[in-house]
Design a protein around this motif. Structure first.
Motif, short mmCIF file in Angstrom:
data_model
loop_
_atom_site.label_atom_id
_atom_site.label_comp_id
_atom_site.label_asym_id
_atom_site.label_seq_id
_atom_site.Cartn_x
_atom_site.Cartn_y
_atom_site.Cartn_z
N VAL A 279 0.85 -1.20 0.00
CA VAL A 279 0.00 0.00 0.00
C VAL A 279 0.88 1.25 0.00
CG1 VAL A 279 -1.67 1.34 1.33
CG2 VAL A 279 -1.93 -1.11 1.16
N ILE B 212 0.57 4.03 -2.91
CA ILE B 212 0.10 5.39 -2.65
C ILE B 212 1.20 6.40 -2.95
CG2 ILE B 212 0.57 5.27 -0.16
CD1 ILE B 212 -2.26 7.19 -1.74
N PHE C 78 -15.61 3.47 6.26
CA PHE C 78 -14.73 4.61 6.04
C PHE C 78 -15.16 5.41 4.82
CE2 PHE C 78 -11.23 3.71 8.95
CZ PHE C 78 -10.86 5.01 9.23
N LEU D 57 -9.36 13.51 5.12
CA LEU D 57 -8.75 12.97 3.90
C LEU D 57 -9.19 13.80 2.68
CD1 LEU D 57 -7.16 10.65 2.46
CD2 LEU D 57 -9.35 9.53 2.18
N ILE E 132 -6.87 16.09 0.27
CA ILE E 132 -6.81 15.91 -1.17
C ILE E 132 -7.11 17.22 -1.88
CG2 ILE E 132 -8.05 14.86 -3.11
CD1 ILE E 132 -8.18 12.29 -1.48
N VAL F 43 -2.19 13.16 2.88
CA VAL F 43 -2.94 12.13 2.16
C VAL F 43 -2.25 10.77 2.31
CG1 VAL F 43 -3.76 11.36 -0.10
CG2 VAL F 43 -3.82 13.78 0.46
N VAL G 81 -4.00 7.63 4.21
CA VAL G 81 -4.31 6.39 3.50
C VAL G 81 -3.65 5.21 4.20
CG1 VAL G 81 -3.92 5.13 1.36
CG2 VAL G 81 -4.75 7.47 1.27
N ILE H 290 -5.75 4.37 7.22
CA ILE H 290 -6.99 3.66 6.89
C ILE H 290 -6.69 2.21 6.53
CG2 ILE H 290 -8.89 3.54 5.21
CD1 ILE H 290 -8.74 6.63 5.08
N ALA H 291 -5.63 2.00 5.70
CA ALA H 291 -5.28 0.64 5.31
C ALA H 291 -4.91 -0.19 6.53
CB ALA H 291 -4.13 0.66 4.30
N VAL I 276 -8.05 -1.22 8.39
CA VAL I 276 -8.79 -2.25 7.66
C VAL I 276 -8.12 -3.61 7.83
CG1 VAL I 276 -9.45 -3.04 5.37
CG2 VAL I 276 -9.77 -0.64 5.99
#
Lengths: 315, 277
Positions: free
Chosen positions: A19, A23, A251, A270, A274, A282, A286, A289-290, A293
């Motif tokens: 990830v 990203i 999310f 977020l 952006i 950002v 991210v 969040i990853a 999850v």
């Protein structure tokens, strides 16, 4: 069990590593670096000053070096500085996490507390008018854009109660807290509730056909005992997985719901980052969040094995 | 024809969904003829006009006709949804087919990448991709299509893995067919049913994602009328004074997604009874 856990943790690290690369590259595909964008938006043109900023932000370094610096910082808890506020990213993000966490927890609670009972009713009364109505209702709930539902709820509050459940400052009283968190949580949780309802229903119907249900009935158990003690406990297993998947999807819903209700949480942040092209922000959001999850997925898998003894992890 | 009547009776909700979808498709195709006014023409005198005879569903702040914008908005909504679903499902199917049929290191890489992509919610990934590519119609389609790929690839891969073991594939091998031909002529057609089910199931969520992106100001840019953008924050300001700006675009989104969901559900029951409830 331990070897399974270690393998999962290893895969988790691998996924998060992937990830981070994805990203990092994604935000740098577009030609022109962040200094250009900052300069365009600020309307400055002095090339010497621009050069200075580029050097300060380390943008003149090769991509690999920039990436290594970022990941190295991440591992040491140094998330860098926001381009916009120039404050440390960590100081900006940390106070927002509990707000989003509360919303997400409330939304999941709402979804489970409404979705499971409605699903059971629908399954027990299969093909009745109630079942039909509930199924159409759940499909309708899945079709509503959550931001529109949020707008309608706001509109209803404005017109009938004369007040806005918009988050302007941290709620002081319990009543305000319930209003400010509960209303958006229910709005964003409706989708998950409908999904859980549909899954509970189909899972219940499947379980009700099993031999052990017939056995339970034939030994004279009452219908509620059969439904709740024998059927529901087994029917809930696949629902656990859905709850995990929904936590991730939440999310996405929170991104718009926090925007509608003006809640200063991580998800809305977020979008703001952006819009401002605040790339360090950002990138880190991210990753956050990853990470959430991936951890939730691990917890769900472990819970599943814990609840269902037939599942042997690691074999 | 009798087949159609039989299906329509068996799946009344699916029929209703199909009719709703068809209406929206027709609305999109004939938008120029149906729309009473031009969706882009502004009229300062009609700013925030209430629904009435000229502006049947009212007018927005710039005096543009809401009904005409909704009708033209169907084009954008459906173009993005169908485009993203088509690209996402197509690429996903291709990857899933190769991954399942060839296996080996290719399969391993595809699986890992899918896992990486699935650790981000659809909307978050679409947001980041549009942020990177910049807002435009094509970029919105790409941003929504990419997150669809891993899900489709995984389902098709699992399907191919089970198909590969079947007798007729073995028979094709035995008569000396090449791997590519077997994959294209024998395995691929049998993955179509689950693919159609998946694609239809995703249609609704692609429409919702486009609406969300546009609502956040990161989707389809002006001058295209997009339902999501019609609802964006500017509309929230007029909640009290011009509620029609909030109500009607949301009704349009919900109606078409509801239609897609009803239709998708019936299609799933019909094509894949095992998955049905």
């Amino acid at each position: 069990m331990l070897s399974y856990l270690l393998r999962r943790l290893g895969l988790m690290v691998l996924t998060l590593f992937g990830v981070s690369i994805a990203i990092f590259l994604l935000l740098r595909i577009v030609p022109g670096n962040i200094a250009d964008i900052l300069f365009d938006s600020a309307g400055m043109i002095d090339p010497a000053e621009k050069q200075k900023i580029v050097a300060e932000l380390g943008l003149d370094q090769p991509l690999v070096v920039q990436y290594a610096q970022w990941v190295n910082g991440l591992l040491h808890g140094d998330l860098g500085y926001s381009y916009v506020s120039e404050k440390p990213v960590l100081d900006e993000v940390l106070p927002r996490i509990p707000i989003t966490a509360r919303l997400a927890a409330l939304a999941i609670m709402f979804a489970v507390c409404t979705g499971v009972p409605i699903g059971v009713i629908s399954a027990v009364r299969q093909n009745s008018g109630i079942d039909y109505g509930l199924r159409v209702f759940s499909l309708a709930a899945l079709s509503l854009p959550s931001f529109w539902l949020g707008l309608l709820v706001l509109m209803a509050f404005v017109n009938w109660a004369g007040l806005l459940p918009i988050y302007d400052k941290a709620p002081q009283t319990w009543g305000m807290a319930i209003l400010m968190y509960g209303v958006p949580a229910a709005t964003v949780g409706l989708r998950s509730s409908a999904l859980i309802m549909r899954l509970t229903r189909s899972s219940m119907l499947e379980v009700m056909r099993m031999d052990y249900i017939r056995t339970a009935r034939s030994k004279g158990l009452s219908e509620p005992a059969v439904t709740f003690i024998h059927a529901l406990r087994n029917a809930l297993l696949p629902v656990i997985t859905t709850i995990g998947i929904e936590t991730a999807f939440l999310f996405g819903g929170l991104v718009v719901t926090e925007t509608v209700f003006n809640i200063p949480g991580v998800a809305r942040f977020l979008v703001e980052a952006i819009r401002w092209r605040d790339y360090p922000m950002v990138q880190n959001l991210v990753m956050f969040i990853a990470t959430v999850v991936v951890i939730v997925n691990l917890i769900v898998d472990l819970t599943y094995a814990f609840v269902d003894p037939r599942i042997r992890l690691g074999s | 024809m009798s087949e159609f009547i039989y299906l329509a009776r068996r799946y009344p909700l699916g029929l209703a969904g199909g009719v709703i979808l068809l209406l929206f498709v027709l609305m999109a195709i004939f938008a120029n003829i149906i729309a009473p006014l031009d969706p882009l023409t502004t009229n300062p005198r009609a700013s925030l006009a209430a629904p009435g005879t000229t502006y049947m569903l009212g007018a927005d702040m710039m005096g543009r006709d809401v009904l005409s914008r909704l009708i033209h908005g169907a084009r954008i909504s459906l173009a993005v949804a169908l485009g993203a679903t088509f690209i996402g499902s197509g690429l996903g199917m291709l990857l899933g087919l190769i991954s399942g049929y060839v296996g080996g290191w290719f399969d391993l890489i595809v699986q890992r990448v899918a896992e990486i992509m699935q650790s981000l919610p659809l909307l978050v990934m679409a947001l980041v991709i549009t942020a990177s590519l910049g807002p435009s119609l094509v970029n919105t389609i790409i941003a929504i299509a990419i997150p669809l790929i891993p899900n489709v690839a995984r389902v098709i891969r699992a399907n191919v893995l089970s198909l590969r073991e079947l007798n007729y594939v073995e028979a094709a091998h035995a008569i000396g067919m090449s791997n590519t031909r077997i994959a294209a002529l024998h395995v691929l057609p049998n993955t179509l049913a689950p693919l159609i089910v998946l694609a239809t199931a995703q249609l609704g969520s692609t429409i919702l994602t486009e609406a969300s992106l546009s609502f956040l100001g990161l989707g389809v840019p002006e001058p295209y009328p997009s339902w999501g953008r019609m609802l964006s924050e500017s509309a929230a300001e007029y909640m009290r004074t011009a509620p029609w700006l909030v109500i009607f675009p949301g009704v349009a989104i919900s109606a078409v997604v509801f239609g897609a969901n009803l239709f998708g559900d019936a299609l799933r029951d019909y094509l894949d009874p095992r998955m049905g409830d």
